[in-house]
Design a protein around this motif. Structure first.
Motif, mmCIF file in Angstrom:
data_model
loop_
_atom_site.group_PDB
_atom_site.id
_atom_site.type_symbol
_atom_site.label_atom_id
_atom_site.label_comp_id
_atom_site.label_asym_id
_atom_site.label_seq_id
_atom_site.Cartn_x
_atom_site.Cartn_y
_atom_site.Cartn_z
ATOM 1 N N ARG A 144 0.884 -1.104 -0.086
ATOM 2 C CA ARG A 144 0.038 -0.183 0.105
ATOM 3 C C ARG A 144 0.778 1.298 -0.081
ATOM 4 O O ARG A 144 0.377 2.308 -0.369
ATOM 5 N N GLY A 145 1.890 1.238 0.366
ATOM 6 C CA GLY A 145 2.905 2.321 0.444
ATOM 7 C C GLY A 145 4.048 2.256 1.576
ATOM 8 O O GLY A 145 4.335 1.247 2.024
ATOM 9 N N ILE A 146 4.606 3.485 1.851
ATOM 10 C CA ILE A 146 5.420 3.492 3.140
ATOM 11 C C ILE A 146 4.557 3.727 4.420
ATOM 12 O O ILE A 146 3.839 4.550 4.569
ATOM 13 N N VAL A 147 5.042 2.722 5.284
ATOM 14 C CA VAL A 147 4.475 2.753 6.694
ATOM 15 C C VAL A 147 5.583 3.270 7.643
ATOM 16 O O VAL A 147 6.575 2.586 7.865
ATOM 17 N N LEU A 148 5.447 4.461 8.108
ATOM 18 C CA LEU A 148 6.205 5.053 9.085
ATOM 19 C C LEU A 148 5.443 4.760 10.536
ATOM 20 O O LEU A 148 4.476 5.236 10.977
ATOM 21 N N SER A 149 6.052 3.812 11.332
ATOM 22 C CA SER A 149 5.371 3.526 12.581
ATOM 23 C C SER A 149 6.157 3.965 13.587
ATOM 24 O O SER A 149 7.402 3.613 14.025
ATOM 25 N N PHE A 150 5.567 4.492 14.622
ATOM 26 C CA PHE A 150 5.891 5.140 15.862
ATOM 27 C C PHE A 150 5.402 4.063 17.057
ATOM 28 O O PHE A 150 4.063 4.021 17.166
ATOM 29 N N GLN A 151 5.924 3.634 17.965
ATOM 30 C CA GLN A 151 5.702 3.271 19.108
ATOM 31 C C GLN A 151 5.017 4.015 20.123
ATOM 32 O O GLN A 151 5.396 5.455 19.934
ATOM 33 N N GLU A 152 4.131 3.583 20.763
ATOM 34 C CA GLU A 152 3.234 4.684 21.670
ATOM 35 C C GLU A 152 4.189 5.562 22.503
ATOM 36 O O GLU A 152 3.810 6.828 22.248
ATOM 37 N N GLU A 153 5.049 5.196 22.995
ATOM 38 C CA GLU A 153 5.835 5.924 23.996
ATOM 39 C C GLU A 153 6.513 7.264 23.238
ATOM 40 O O GLU A 153 7.057 8.261 23.912
ATOM 41 N N VAL A 154 6.841 6.949 22.097
ATOM 42 C CA VAL A 154 7.367 8.433 21.379
ATOM 43 C C VAL A 154 6.479 9.203 21.044
ATOM 44 O O VAL A 154 6.923 10.389 21.060
ATOM 45 N N LEU A 155 5.111 9.165 21.131
ATOM 46 C CA LEU A 155 4.270 10.062 20.769
ATOM 47 C C LEU A 155 3.348 10.490 22.028
ATOM 48 O O LEU A 155 2.922 11.704 22.196
ATOM 49 N N PHE A 156 2.884 9.710 22.801
ATOM 50 C CA PHE A 156 1.848 9.660 23.771
ATOM 51 C C PHE A 156 2.469 8.989 25.036
ATOM 52 O O PHE A 156 3.050 7.870 24.984
ATOM 53 N N LYS A 157 1.556 9.510 26.032
ATOM 54 C CA LYS A 157 1.686 8.509 27.423
ATOM 55 C C LYS A 157 0.791 7.588 27.559
ATOM 56 O O LYS A 157 -0.047 7.577 26.583
ATOM 57 N N LEU A 158 1.016 6.572 28.226
ATOM 58 C CA LEU A 158 0.070 5.352 28.184
ATOM 59 C C LEU A 158 -1.242 5.889 28.696
ATOM 60 O O LEU A 158 -1.686 6.446 29.549
ATOM 61 N N GLY A 159 -2.473 5.534 27.735
ATOM 62 C CA GLY A 159 -3.913 5.675 27.955
ATOM 63 C C GLY A 159 -4.087 7.239 27.504
ATOM 64 O O GLY A 159 -5.090 7.531 27.852
ATOM 65 N N SER A 160 -3.320 7.816 26.916
ATOM 66 C CA SER A 160 -3.590 9.305 26.943
ATOM 67 C C SER A 160 -3.259 9.507 25.325
ATOM 68 O O SER A 160 -2.849 8.688 24.275
ATOM 69 N N ALA A 161 -4.167 10.582 24.808
ATOM 70 C CA ALA A 161 -4.257 10.810 23.330
ATOM 71 C C ALA A 161 -3.703 12.282 22.930
ATOM 72 O O ALA A 161 -3.742 12.854 22.111
ATOM 73 N N GLU A 162 -2.864 13.002 24.299
ATOM 74 C CA GLU A 162 -2.317 14.231 24.108
ATOM 75 C C GLU A 162 -1.013 14.035 23.710
ATOM 76 O O GLU A 162 0.027 13.223 24.294
ATOM 77 N N LEU A 163 -0.227 14.573 22.699
ATOM 78 C CA LEU A 163 0.777 14.562 22.212
ATOM 79 C C LEU A 163 1.868 15.156 23.010
ATOM 80 O O LEU A 163 1.467 16.251 23.835
ATOM 81 N N THR A 164 3.053 14.471 23.387
ATOM 82 C CA THR A 164 3.996 15.195 24.332
ATOM 83 C C THR A 164 4.578 15.989 23.562
ATOM 84 O O THR A 164 4.790 16.235 22.080
#
Length: 253
Positions: free
Chosen positions: A118-138
């Motif tokens: 389907r194309g390029i997949v740039l995959s971020f593990q959760e702790e790179v962008l968010f805290k556990l259980g949160s949807a607020e970007l750090t």
């Protein structure tokens, strides 16, 4: 009396010739058919398929996958066109540039960039962008998105942001289930791309898969950590027709 018996026995012995002749005839027909199949022009067949698809109002190519072939030397898979070759080369260049941006951020172990159908997949593990259980970007997540945004802007392709969680249930006022959490995370990344890089919104989409598209089985904490991720997917140009179109912007009065 003996002569008649001899003739009957002789005729019975020659009956195998009839069966043998039938078998030879069938083999001859089989090889004629095989030879005819080997002369099929795959390029002309694909041109015919595309013409039929357009005439019937389809946006893509019908009979995209012809299936395996019984004739050696003829592949039933999709024929790679010059456009496909150019698209693959462009995908690889973008992937390498994304990896360089990620490595400059010191995130090579927690972010991957792979090329899929389907194309390029740039995959971020959760702790790179968010805290556990949160949807607020750090704050660190905002820096990372700002770093990769210029690379994403170089391509005119559609970009899909996909949120994923593990299978541990969540039940909060904001996130009654993992569906809401994964979708909120994808939407947060979309909004940040628009805010940080003035990204064209019509090229972006947000999708939440919850816990139902795991990368690995959710049978350990290490695996659950791998499944909690956000994927940025740069869709190949051939899938542009599969995306819903948008009306041109109305002129301002």
């Amino acid at each position: 009396m003996k002569k008649e018996s001899h003739k009957t026995s002789y005729g019975s012995m020659e009956r195998w010739l009839i069966t043998y002749a039938d078998m030879i005839t069938l083999l001859l027909i089989f090889f004629i058919v095989m030879y005819s199949l080997s002369q099929v022009d795959i390029k002309k067949f694909r041109m015919l398929a595309e013409s039929l698809s357009k005439a019937m109002g389809g946006g893509g190519v019908i009979l995209e996958n012809l299936g395996p072939s019984v004739v050696p030397g003829i592949s039933g898979t999709q024929v790679e066109t010059p456009q496909d070759v150019a698209d693959n080369a462009e995908m690889e260049n973008i992937r390498r540039e994304l990896l360089r941006s990620i490595q400059r951020q010191g995130l090579g172990a927690r972010v991957s960039a792979t090329i899929e159908e389907r194309g390029i997949v740039l995959s971020f593990q959760e702790e790179v962008l968010f805290k556990l259980g949160s949807a607020e970007l750090t704050p660190r997540a905002r820096e990372i998105i700002a770093a990769v945004a210029p690379v994403l802007l170089k391509t005119p392709n559609y970009i899909r942001i996909e949120g994923h969680t593990d299978n541990l249930p969540i039940n909060t006022e904001r996130f009654p289930s993992n569906w809401e959490l994964s979708t909120a995370r994808a939407t947060a990344v979309v909004k940040e791309l628009i805010r940080t890089a003035n990204f064209p919104p019509q090229r972006l989409s947000a999708v939440g898969y919850g816990e139902y598209r795991p990368r690995v089985p959710n049978d350990s904490e290490a695996n659950r950590q791998l499944n909690r991720r956000v994927d940025l997917v740069i869709l190949r140009s051939k899938y542009t027709g599969a995306e819903p179109g948008s009306l041109p912007a109305a002129p301002l009065d």
